[in-house]
Write a protein that holds these residues in place. Sequence first.
Motif, short mmCIF file in Angstrom:
data_model
loop_
_atom_site.label_atom_id
_atom_site.label_comp_id
_atom_site.label_asym_id
_atom_site.label_seq_id
_atom_site.Cartn_x
_atom_site.Cartn_y
_atom_site.Cartn_z
N PHE A 177 0.84 -1.19 0.00
CA PHE A 177 0.00 0.00 0.00
C PHE A 177 0.88 1.26 0.00
CE2 PHE A 177 -2.41 -3.32 2.09
CZ PHE A 177 -3.65 -3.23 1.49
N HIS A 178 0.56 2.21 -0.88
CA HIS A 178 1.18 3.53 -0.84
C HIS A 178 0.41 4.37 0.19
CE1 HIS A 178 4.16 3.68 -4.11
NE2 HIS A 178 3.40 2.74 -4.68
N VAL A 179 1.09 4.77 1.25
CA VAL A 179 0.40 5.48 2.33
C VAL A 179 1.15 6.76 2.69
CG1 VAL A 179 -0.62 3.39 3.30
CG2 VAL A 179 1.61 4.17 4.11
N ARG A 180 0.39 7.68 3.27
CA ARG A 180 0.95 8.90 3.86
C ARG A 180 0.57 8.90 5.34
NH1 ARG A 180 -2.05 11.59 -0.36
NH2 ARG A 180 -0.77 12.00 -2.20
N HIS A 181 1.55 9.22 6.19
CA HIS A 181 1.25 9.32 7.62
C HIS A 181 2.26 10.26 8.27
CE1 HIS A 181 4.60 6.60 8.79
NE2 HIS A 181 4.37 6.07 7.60
N ASP A 182 1.89 10.78 9.41
CA ASP A 182 2.74 11.70 10.16
C ASP A 182 3.42 10.98 11.32
OD1 ASP A 182 2.03 13.84 8.55
OD2 ASP A 182 0.31 14.37 9.78
N VAL A 183 4.71 11.27 11.48
CA VAL A 183 5.50 10.68 12.56
C VAL A 183 6.01 11.81 13.45
CG1 VAL A 183 7.56 9.34 13.13
CG2 VAL A 183 6.20 8.74 11.12
N PHE A 184 5.82 11.66 14.75
CA PHE A 184 6.33 12.66 15.70
C PHE A 184 7.81 12.41 15.90
CE2 PHE A 184 6.60 14.65 20.02
CZ PHE A 184 6.19 15.92 19.62
N SER A 185 8.65 13.28 15.34
CA SER A 185 10.08 13.01 15.25
C SER A 185 10.88 14.29 15.49
CB SER A 185 10.41 12.42 13.87
OG SER A 185 11.80 12.42 13.64
N PRO A 186 12.12 14.17 16.04
CA PRO A 186 12.99 15.33 16.16
C PRO A 186 13.66 15.70 14.85
CG PRO A 186 14.10 13.40 17.04
CD PRO A 186 12.70 12.96 16.68
N ASN A 187 13.34 14.98 13.78
CA ASN A 187 13.92 15.27 12.47
C ASN A 187 13.26 16.50 11.87
OD1 ASN A 187 15.13 15.25 9.98
ND2 ASN A 187 14.04 13.44 9.23
N GLN A 188 13.69 17.68 12.36
CA GLN A 188 13.19 18.94 11.83
C GLN A 188 14.37 19.88 11.57
OE1 GLN A 188 12.56 22.04 13.82
NE2 GLN A 188 12.90 21.35 15.90
N ALA A 189 14.11 21.01 10.89
CA ALA A 189 15.17 21.83 10.30
C ALA A 189 16.25 22.24 11.30
CB ALA A 189 14.55 23.07 9.66
N ALA A 190 15.86 22.80 12.44
CA ALA A 190 16.84 23.29 13.40
C ALA A 190 17.71 22.16 13.92
CB ALA A 190 16.13 24.00 14.54
N ASN A 191 17.11 21.02 14.20
CA ASN A 191 17.89 19.89 14.72
C ASN A 191 18.84 19.32 13.67
OD1 ASN A 191 16.59 20.11 17.19
ND2 ASN A 191 15.00 18.63 16.66
N ARG A 192 18.43 19.33 12.41
CA ARG A 192 19.34 18.85 11.35
C ARG A 192 20.57 19.76 11.24
NH1 ARG A 192 14.34 17.86 8.68
NH2 ARG A 192 14.53 19.83 7.50
N LEU A 193 20.35 21.08 11.37
CA LEU A 193 21.48 22.02 11.32
C LEU A 193 22.39 21.84 12.53
CD1 LEU A 193 19.58 25.19 10.09
CD2 LEU A 193 21.34 23.94 8.82
N LEU A 194 21.81 21.62 13.69
CA LEU A 194 22.61 21.38 14.89
C LEU A 194 23.43 20.11 14.76
CD1 LEU A 194 20.08 22.35 17.72
CD2 LEU A 194 21.99 23.70 16.86
N ARG A 195 22.85 19.08 14.17
CA ARG A 195 23.59 17.82 13.98
C ARG A 195 24.74 18.03 13.01
NH1 ARG A 195 23.14 12.16 13.79
NH2 ARG A 195 25.33 11.53 13.66
#
Length: 434
Positions: A177-195
Motif C-alpha cells: 500500500f502507498h500510504v501517507r502518515h505523520d511521525v512525531f520526530s525530532p527530524n526537523q530543520a533546526a535539529n538537522r542544522l545542529l547535527r
Amino acid sequence: MKTNLVTVREYARLTTADCAPSLDTHHVSPSAFAWLCELQSRLSKGGASLLELQGQTWLRLDSLVGVVQTPCGTTLEVLPKTFSDADDVQSSRKLLRKVVAALLDLPGKEASTAALEHFDVPLTEWVMTQFVQHLQQLVRQGLRSDYVRQEEELPFLRGQLNTTAHMRQSIGRAHLFHVRHDVFSPNQAANRLLRLALERVRQATARPDTWRVANELSHRLGEIPQSMSQAQDWRAWGSGRLMARYQSIKPWCELVLGEGMPLALKGKAHGVSLLFPMEKLFENYVTRALRKQMADGFTLHVQPRQHSLALHKSQPMFQLKPDLVVRDAEGCAVAVLDCKWKRVDQALSNKKYDIEQSDMYQMLAYGCRYLLGAGEMYLVYPRWQRFESALPEFVLPRELKLHAAPFDMDSDGGALLLGLSPTFLRATKSPIHN
C-alpha cells in the motif's frame, strides 16, 4: 592530519623563507602560501581583501582577523592589534572574542569578562566549545520534535492511502500500500542544522574535552540526519514560543556553519574557519556600547541613508552613509560619529596626528548634509598607549566642530573618552579621561 598553528596579527608578513617567528613575521609552508593566494583570489571577487603579495615568497595580511584552516593542516590565527608595542597574544585573543561576542549580540552573562577570558585558545576553539556547551544544555532540556509527513510503501494500511500512487502499482507489488502518515520526530530543520554543526565540531576540534562532549552528543542525536540543504533549513528555522530554547544556540551554530557571518569560510575540508573585517567589528562594538549609554530623549541610528552629496539631473548622487547619527526627540540630527580602526598618535601634531585627510573631508560632507552645517561630529578611534584622551577640537567651515576621541575597549562595556561627556550620553561609571 597534524595541525600547525601560526599566530600573527593584522598586517603581519608571511613567507616561505626562513625567518624569526613573531606576531608580525612568520614562516608558512609553500602549500599554505599557495592556498592563501588562491583564497585571496576568491575573496577579491566579492570585494574583500585578505592579503597583498610582495614578491614570490612574501605576502602581507590585511585587516581581516580570525582563523583560517588550510587543507595542508596549517591553522592561521590572525589577531587584532592591541595597539601596544608588546606582543600579547592572550590580550589580543580576549579582544577578538569580545568584539565577536558583541557582533553576536550575546546576553550580558555570556559576554561577561569572566566568560570571555576563560579560554586562552584560538577563536574557532572558543566558538566550538561554546556551541557544544549550549547544545548539551539544550539536549538536557529536550529537543523539539514535530510531526513529519512520511510517504512509503507498507504491507498494511497506516494513515492515509495515496490512491493515485496505489492505482499505478504494478501487479507484482499489489500486496503493498502507498500510504501517507505523520511521525512525531525530532527530524526537523533546526535539529538537522545542529547535527551538521556538531559533526563539523567533532571533526575539527583539537581540545579533548570539547571532542568528548561532542562525541557523546553525536550518539544521543544519532536518529537525526545531518542537514542536506542548509539554505532551506535555515529558512525553516522557526521562531516564537516553541523555539525559544533554541535562540541562545543559534548564533553559535551560525558561526560553526559559516552562515550569515562576514567572510565566514565554509567547507568540511577546512574545518571551521572564520574571518572578520576588524573595522566592522570595531564599528559594531562601538555602536552596541553607545546604544546602551544613550541619554533619555536621544536615539542612535546606524548608517542612515537620507542624504547624498550632490544632485545630478534632479537625482541624488553619491550617497552619504555615516556610521552613526544621534537624533533628539524631535528627530533632528544633533551629532554624527564615524568609527575608524586606525592608530592616532596625539604626539604627532606636526603630522596631523596620523589622521587621514580623506576622513576629514568625509566628515565635512556628513556635517553639511546631516547637521545642516552646525553641530558636533566625532571621529572615534581605538584607545592605545599614545592616544589616551581626545584631541583639541577641530573647527570646520560654517559652525561645525569635530572631535577626534579614543574609545576604551578595555573598560566594562566600552567608553568614549572625552573631556566633557556629550549631552546625548548619560553619565556612566566608566572613567572620562581629561
